[in-house]
Design a protein around this motif. Structure first.
Motif, PDB file in Angstrom:
ATOM      1  N   SER A 134      45.586  15.049  -6.095  1.00  0.00           N
ATOM      2  CA  SER A 134      45.683  15.910  -7.271  1.00  0.00           C
ATOM      3  C   SER A 134      45.874  15.068  -8.526  1.00  0.00           C
ATOM      4  CB  SER A 134      46.794  16.955  -7.110  1.00  0.00           C
ATOM      5  OG  SER A 134      47.829  16.511  -6.309  1.00  0.00           O
ATOM      6  N   LEU A 135      46.554  13.925  -8.408  1.00  0.00           N
ATOM      7  CA  LEU A 135      46.665  13.029  -9.569  1.00  0.00           C
ATOM      8  C   LEU A 135      45.303  12.508 -10.000  1.00  0.00           C
ATOM      9  CD1 LEU A 135      49.840  10.876  -8.825  1.00  0.00           C
ATOM     10  CD2 LEU A 135      49.549  12.646 -10.558  1.00  0.00           C
ATOM     11  N   CYS A 136      44.371  12.479  -9.033  1.00  0.00           N
ATOM     12  CA  CYS A 136      43.020  12.009  -9.329  1.00  0.00           C
ATOM     13  C   CYS A 136      42.236  13.052 -10.125  1.00  0.00           C
ATOM     14  CB  CYS A 136      42.330  11.684  -7.999  1.00  0.00           C
ATOM     15  SG  CYS A 136      40.578  11.467  -8.079  1.00  0.00           S
ATOM     16  N   TYR A 137      42.534  14.325  -9.904  1.00  0.00           N
ATOM     17  CA  TYR A 137      41.786  15.373 -10.603  1.00  0.00           C
ATOM     18  C   TYR A 137      42.525  15.966 -11.801  1.00  0.00           C
ATOM     19  CZ  TYR A 137      38.262  14.914  -7.126  1.00  0.00           C
ATOM     20  OH  TYR A 137      37.269  14.391  -6.363  1.00  0.00           O
ATOM     21  N   LEU A 138      43.839  15.697 -11.890  1.00  0.00           N
ATOM     22  CA  LEU A 138      44.612  16.236 -12.997  1.00  0.00           C
ATOM     23  C   LEU A 138      44.144  15.723 -14.375  1.00  0.00           C
ATOM     24  CD1 LEU A 138      46.894  18.005 -13.959  1.00  0.00           C
ATOM     25  CD2 LEU A 138      48.515  16.209 -13.376  1.00  0.00           C
ATOM     26  N   PRO A 139      43.911  14.400 -14.554  1.00  0.00           N
ATOM     27  CA  PRO A 139      43.559  13.939 -15.905  1.00  0.00           C
ATOM     28  C   PRO A 139      42.264  14.551 -16.424  1.00  0.00           C
ATOM     29  CG  PRO A 139      43.248  12.180 -14.296  1.00  0.00           C
ATOM     30  CD  PRO A 139      43.989  13.282 -13.604  1.00  0.00           C
ATOM     31  N   CYS A 178      42.241  20.794   1.373  1.00  0.00           N
ATOM     32  CA  CYS A 178      43.451  20.095   1.804  1.00  0.00           C
ATOM     33  C   CYS A 178      44.700  20.875   1.407  1.00  0.00           C
ATOM     34  CB  CYS A 178      43.494  18.691   1.215  1.00  0.00           C
ATOM     35  SG  CYS A 178      42.183  17.654   1.873  1.00  0.00           S
ATOM     36  N   THR A 179      44.656  21.520   0.232  1.00  0.00           N
ATOM     37  CA  THR A 179      45.793  22.328  -0.185  1.00  0.00           C
ATOM     38  C   THR A 179      45.941  23.536   0.745  1.00  0.00           C
ATOM     39  OG1 THR A 179      45.254  21.645  -2.435  1.00  0.00           O
ATOM     40  CG2 THR A 179      46.840  23.418  -2.190  1.00  0.00           C
ATOM     41  N   TYR A 227      69.756  22.994   1.943  1.00  0.00           N
ATOM     42  CA  TYR A 227      69.182  23.648   0.745  1.00  0.00           C
ATOM     43  C   TYR A 227      68.025  22.878   0.120  1.00  0.00           C
ATOM     44  CZ  TYR A 227      73.545  26.071   1.402  1.00  0.00           C
ATOM     45  OH  TYR A 227      74.568  26.755   1.966  1.00  0.00           O
ATOM     46  N   THR A 228      67.429  21.946   0.840  1.00  0.00           N
ATOM     47  CA  THR A 228      66.277  21.247   0.264  1.00  0.00           C
ATOM     48  C   THR A 228      65.002  21.751   0.927  1.00  0.00           C
ATOM     49  OG1 THR A 228      66.454  19.518   1.919  1.00  0.00           O
ATOM     50  CG2 THR A 228      67.530  19.112  -0.199  1.00  0.00           C
ATOM     51  N   PRO A 229      63.932  21.872   0.160  1.00  0.00           N
ATOM     52  CA  PRO A 229      62.665  22.304   0.767  1.00  0.00           C
ATOM     53  C   PRO A 229      62.054  21.151   1.564  1.00  0.00           C
ATOM     54  CG  PRO A 229      62.352  21.805  -1.546  1.00  0.00           C
ATOM     55  CD  PRO A 229      63.808  21.636  -1.276  1.00  0.00           C
ATOM     56  N   PRO A 230      61.275  21.457   2.586  1.00  0.00           N
ATOM     57  CA  PRO A 230      60.595  20.384   3.325  1.00  0.00           C
ATOM     58  C   PRO A 230      59.551  19.699   2.446  1.00  0.00           C
ATOM     59  CG  PRO A 230      59.887  22.534   4.115  1.00  0.00           C
ATOM     60  CD  PRO A 230      60.995  22.772   3.149  1.00  0.00           C
ATOM     61  N   GLY A 231      59.140  18.508   2.871  1.00  0.00           N
ATOM     62  CA  GLY A 231      58.244  17.698   2.058  1.00  0.00           C
ATOM     63  C   GLY A 231      56.936  18.382   1.725  1.00  0.00           C
ATOM     64  N   TYR A 232      56.355  19.093   2.693  1.00  0.00           N
ATOM     65  CA  TYR A 232      55.034  19.664   2.445  1.00  0.00           C
ATOM     66  C   TYR A 232      55.078  20.731   1.363  1.00  0.00           C
ATOM     67  CZ  TYR A 232      56.635  23.261   5.724  1.00  0.00           C
ATOM     68  OH  TYR A 232      57.340  24.231   6.355  1.00  0.00           O
ATOM     69  N   LEU A 282      57.137  20.542  -1.333  1.00  0.00           N
ATOM     70  CA  LEU A 282      57.208  19.795  -2.588  1.00  0.00           C
ATOM     71  C   LEU A 282      55.831  19.299  -3.009  1.00  0.00           C
ATOM     72  CD1 LEU A 282      60.424  17.619  -2.205  1.00  0.00           C
ATOM     73  CD2 LEU A 282      60.057  19.620  -3.656  1.00  0.00           C
ATOM     74  N   CYS A 283      55.064  18.816  -2.025  1.00  0.00           N
ATOM     75  CA  CYS A 283      53.789  18.193  -2.390  1.00  0.00           C
ATOM     76  C   CYS A 283      52.732  19.231  -2.744  1.00  0.00           C
ATOM     77  CB  CYS A 283      53.289  17.275  -1.282  1.00  0.00           C
ATOM     78  SG  CYS A 283      52.457  18.112   0.057  1.00  0.00           S
ATOM     79  N   LEU A 284      53.059  20.532  -2.518  1.00  0.00           N
ATOM     80  CA  LEU A 284      52.069  21.561  -2.848  1.00  0.00           C
ATOM     81  C   LEU A 284      52.068  21.915  -4.326  1.00  0.00           C
ATOM     82  CD1 LEU A 284      52.231  23.930   0.227  1.00  0.00           C
ATOM     83  CD2 LEU A 284      50.181  22.904  -0.737  1.00  0.00           C
ATOM     84  N   VAL A 285      53.137  21.549  -5.033  1.00  0.00           N
ATOM     85  CA  VAL A 285      53.274  21.966  -6.438  1.00  0.00           C
ATOM     86  C   VAL A 285      52.089  21.449  -7.263  1.00  0.00           C
ATOM     87  CG1 VAL A 285      54.697  21.794  -8.503  1.00  0.00           C
ATOM     88  CG2 VAL A 285      55.769  22.013  -6.244  1.00  0.00           C
ATOM     89  N   LEU A 286      51.892  20.129  -7.227  1.00  0.00           N
ATOM     90  CA  LEU A 286      50.889  19.516  -8.090  1.00  0.00           C
ATOM     91  C   LEU A 286      49.464  20.004  -7.786  1.00  0.00           C
ATOM     92  CD1 LEU A 286      51.310  17.634 -10.423  1.00  0.00           C
ATOM     93  CD2 LEU A 286      50.756  15.728  -8.933  1.00  0.00           C
ATOM     94  N   PRO A 287      49.015  19.966  -6.534  1.00  0.00           N
ATOM     95  CA  PRO A 287      47.646  20.459  -6.283  1.00  0.00           C
ATOM     96  C   PRO A 287      47.472  21.913  -6.673  1.00  0.00           C
ATOM     97  CG  PRO A 287      48.778  19.919  -4.225  1.00  0.00           C
ATOM     98  CD  PRO A 287      49.610  19.381  -5.315  1.00  0.00           C
ATOM     99  N   SER A 288      48.518  22.732  -6.497  1.00  0.00           N
ATOM    100  CA  SER A 288      48.391  24.141  -6.888  1.00  0.00           C
ATOM    101  C   SER A 288      48.171  24.240  -8.390  1.00  0.00           C
ATOM    102  CB  SER A 288      49.641  24.921  -6.492  1.00  0.00           C
ATOM    103  OG  SER A 288      49.918  24.733  -5.126  1.00  0.00           O
ATOM    104  N   VAL A 289      48.924  23.462  -9.152  1.00  0.00           N
ATOM    105  CA  VAL A 289      48.772  23.487 -10.609  1.00  0.00           C
ATOM    106  C   VAL A 289      47.357  23.056 -10.998  1.00  0.00           C
ATOM    107  CG1 VAL A 289      49.500  22.344 -12.743  1.00  0.00           C
ATOM    108  CG2 VAL A 289      51.207  23.135 -11.100  1.00  0.00           C
TER     109      VAL A 289
END
Lengths: 468, 468, 468
Positions: free
Chosen positions: B267-272, B392-393, B413-418, B420-427
């Motif tokens: 997602s960092l590759c497509y965000l810019p 992939c998302t 009280y912490t969310p699992p890793g997967y 957290l990593c969904l935030v950016l690609p969803s945006v």
């Protein structure tokens, strides 16, 4: 992502351009004029400067010089700029060409290079270059360089885009453009008169023309086998046993469609070569053109093969995740040496076949092809290719194994998918086997060396099958 | 392995050079002089001979001629050699430049091409070429050819190293060097004055400058998620259940870090690109430079994508070995159609996503990029790229499935890793969705064609968005 | 598939040629003659026309002009055609060369370019070009262009086949041919006198000469280890326990042979570099040639590495299908944390090693190599290469684990295969470790920079280790 974005993406390599501090105008070298100060015009100007040309930009407002223009270039009004050089690059959009009409006098006898492209095919009734010629009839319009981008101009030509196509009416004008292209490091090819311009303008708008037919074939085959297997597998289970195994669509069914389509596509990749050989044998000469359908088929063999590899790749992945799924496939837990031999053999054949498949795929990369000699390319694509087909076909036969004769295999009297997909590769392999028998092989080799049946002495000196 | 070793490794293709029996000195062609009889000097000499130049080597002891020197070349003392030609290639290490000082008379007005490189950046206070100029002020020093190796000189230029960069004060001297480079098959680009020499000398010392930022990002992300998951997974189990599952670090934890980092990097590759579009929309023009941080980000998109593919590749391998391990993951043995659909769907999406991923990776190989037209490159990198991100998302969302709402998922009280990593690609996907709505898409297309909001008629003729 | 077929396959890109409507004979440009109207002659003629040459075809029956000949070319009888141009391309098979004998008068002083190839090596006693020279002693024969195909002539030169080799007795004749080649976009290299012609003619007949030794090594190693493991594994089980596990040949045995051969080949790939360094250390100079066996070994390192990658790829596939087979490997069902750590560690090391392996493979693609700087190539091939070897060796050691000391491992007093294959990589890694200790590293670096032990001042100015 548009072209503009792309040029940004690729421009990672343009880091050199800021180095370009100042190139003093070369004293005796030729001057070239560029109309248009957009990305393309500026990049072209920079490249011309770097190759030792004097560059004059034509601008409506020459005094408000843009800071983006390359150092060392002059900026003049359009008329003055046009007069300063014999060759003028028109890096302006077609919509603005009319500003050239009042310059008709200054442009008389000049060579105008039309670099423009369109947004889509058939956007205008005539080619941009022909339109330009009609606006400035006194100038010599040459279409060309339109396949280049600002990016490739700044970074210099690389393998595939070193080739520049030009066309135009005047031989002298084309020679002048060829000279500039050569000095910039490009290799210009004269494609004929200005009427070819439309085809040149359609070039950058191409979207995988070679891939269309193979893609359609693969989609058609996938759909056909998907529905065939859906009926035989999911609907059959529902109708006869009332069982809902629809979830199997996602993996099990996909893992049947993929190998089936892959094997059929692979044999479609080798069938036309075999057919062409038989046609040459039948005609007794290699000097007659193949029918059009065969020609078109031959031209998309590479694409057929690569799509086939794609399906094989998916098949491998789908197979390897089988043990991860929560629903395991039903398996006979009975163990006997024969079953073990059978299982391990078809898996092993599949692995070796896939390994060769990947090798074929790597060998079809442009830079790898270029590094091969004739004989090496033939060896890989023909010998290894047919070996791959043989291994994959054997893998499928072994998978079927003793189920071919069991009546329970034929649900609703239809054969399972893997049997259907074996027909074509078996035919191709049989025909190929015929072709490599010594007597047939000898005849076909002679034909490919230029020999013609019944006309041995007709015109021997013009035959030239230099490459065996 | 040093460069010297490399030249040996690559020299497999130099097999032609021993063939070179003797090339008689061409009668009228220009003479060129080479100082230095090391690997580079000899290879350069051979290449010059093959291109039809007369070659004179300058040597301290011209009578003890080395057997390694190419046949057909003359060997003279330094002074005599310098006088015999106008162009002198200095293929000598900087440390030995002082032998040129006594030759000042003979070198007056000559063009000296400095081919030298350094062992590391900033080894000397000034560039080698500037030092050479200061030693022989009467000569015209041109820096160039230093990116070439003995190997590429012997084998002729290939795609990427066909490009030769030069710089120097004298335009005439540079033109002479460009002429020789062109005849040798290279494409020389003038980079400006001699002050650029340092940058040219730093070229061969570059170590993946484009990859540094993306590598740092991926290492940072990997470390952060590794510790986060270590706490949530291994330490949590130890603290709450007193269970030692530290062995899971090797495979299970790695197999969570890899897909998480991969998805974020993709997602960092497509965000810019998406941000750049919104910036253009906001500004209403494409003619203003992007801020520097965005520019730098855009320039490393390819590297971000390829690193992401690497992590995805590791994720696939880590997933596929799960059933081989002696410790099987705990699995619900309960079977119901919904679970089956869910499992098979997320696996299938993952496979298709990975397939497209690999396709994107192949398409970013230099030789494949070169074979694509504008539209084809855009189609693959933008359309297929975003489709890959979507698949992939979706794969990750489906993996999470009904665990999003179960409170047992949120250990400490912490969310699992997967999650957290969904935030950016969803945006990224949401923003992209906005961009392709017809009304926004129309505006952005017009902007990329050169249209400017509020300034339609300002300077239309200079806009040149030739490539759609 | 023969070359003729290949040209069809590749001709997908020739779509431009039909565009070529008519190129009027350029007024002042040089005329060139082509004898032979086969595929190659026609393609060459078209290319010459596109580059601006006037083209005259020589034909036995000039009046029955073939419709396939490019538009714009003239067709004359052989004698008239020969007289019309100074340069004549002979695109005719050697068997038909005798038609040139009666033309001796017209060919006197002309430059004849022999483009021919043979079907196999040593087909004729002398080279085709030498035979041609003996038939027409009055002409200047130049051998050349024979590595090109009709296909590459029509599509223009690309990376690897841009290079054209020529040889001949007359320097002037060769210069004329070089000039034409350059204008067509090729880069011609003079290889010497006509006696080199045979070697040039053998070029297109090469079949992977670089791959032969590595292939033989890999086949030898595979066979040796296959029989060794067959005895230790299958025959041992049959003799001592009367058990028939012959089916294990297909997968289990293959999956032992593949990793063993892969690891040995990988260490064979890095051993010569290490040996060369020690030889340089021992000799105290880099200016003496390596012994021939070491040279040959160094030249096939790339091939050794790629074959090793192929075996590693098969090993990965064979490992991943283990859980799919109906016969599961016997596994200890006992669970303890140590075993879990061990299992997961060796799997994880294997995955990381394979990941790096694939990276090395990608980096050895021609187009990727070309895009790397010296330092980048060294870094990848040396640093990452040795890291890969380290990871794969560690993977194998961990696989062996506690079995090294258990006597039950040594069936019939022989060590298992994975122990045998560890010898070589361990030696290579130890030697490499020695080389990178600071004091040894310093000496070797100085030697590679041109320093010579005991002879520091002998001839410093000619040493040229420009590339570190």
């Amino acid at each position: 992502m548009t072209g503009q974005e792309r040029s940004e993406e690729k421009s990672e390599c343009v880091s050199l351009s800021p180095m370009m501090e100042a190139v003093p105008a070369p004293p005796e070298s030729e001057r070239v004029c560029v109309f248009g100060t957009g990305d393309l015009g500026r990049s072209l100007g920079l490249r011309l400067l770097q190759a030792g040309y004097g560059v004059v930009f034509g601008s409506r407002r020459p005094h408000s010089r843009s800071s983006l223009l390359p150092h060392g270039a002059q900026v003049l009004g359009h008329a003055a700029a046009a007069q300063s050089a014999h060759l003028i690059f028109i890096a302006v959009q077609r919509e603005h060409y009319d500003f050239l009409v009042p310059l008709a006098n200054q442009l008389k006898g000049k060579v105008l290079v039309d670099l423009s492209n369109n947004l889509r095919k058939n956007q205008y009734p005539e080619a941009n270059a022909e339109y330009l010629q009609s606006l400035v009839p006194g100038a010599e319009v040459v279409k060309g360089f339109n396949t280049l981008s600002a990016w490739s101009l700044q970074n210099g030509p690389s393998d595939a885009n070193r080739q520049v196509y030009i066309c135009g009416e005047s031989v002298e004008a084309k020679q002048a453009v060829i000279a500039v292209a050569t000095k910039l490091g490009f290799s210009a090819l004269d494609q004929g008169f200005l009427s070819v311009a439309r085809e040149l303008e359609d070039f950058p708008l191409q979207l995988f023309p070679q891939w269309r037919l193979p893609l359609r074939i693969s989609i058609g085959l996938s759909a056909a086998f998907f529905f065939y297997l859906l009926i035989r597998y999911v609907i059959y289970a529902y109708v006869t046993q009332g069982e809902d195994i629809s979830f199997r669509i996602m993996v099990s069914l996909a893992n049947q469609v993929c190998p089936i389509v892959s094997l059929i596509m692979l044999s479609l990749c080798y069938l036309p070569g075999v057919l062409a050989s038989f046609l040459q044998l039948y005609r007794g000469t290699k000097y007659r053109r193949f029918p059009n359908w065969l020609d078109r088929w031959m031209l998309c063999r590479k694409q057929l093969g690569l799509l086939s590899l794609g399906f094989a790749f998916l098949h491998v992945l789908y197979t390897l995740i089988i043990p991860i799924r929560s629903i395991r496939e039903n398996r006979t837990t009975m163990f006997d040496t024969t079953t073990a031999w059978h299982d391990d053999s078809y898996l092993s054949l599949g692995i070796l076949g896939f390994g060769l498949y990947v090798l074929l795929g790597i060998t079809s990369l442009p830079s790898v092809i270029n590094a091969l000699s004739w004989r090496e390319f033939s060896f890989v694509q023909s010998k290894l290719g047919h070996l791959t087909l043989l291994l994959c076909t054997a893998h499928t036969y072994l998978y079927g194994w003793n189920r071919f004769l069991s009546s329970s295999t034929y649900k609703w009297y239809t054969p399972p998918g893997y049997m259907l997909c074996l027909v074509l590769p078996s035919v191709v392999l049989l025909l190929k086997l015929l072709l490599i028998t010594p007597c047939v092989d000898r005849t076909i080799t002679r034909i490919r060396q230029g020999w013609e049946r019944g006309a041995d002495q007709r015109n021997p000196k013009d035959s030239q099958p230099l490459i065996p």
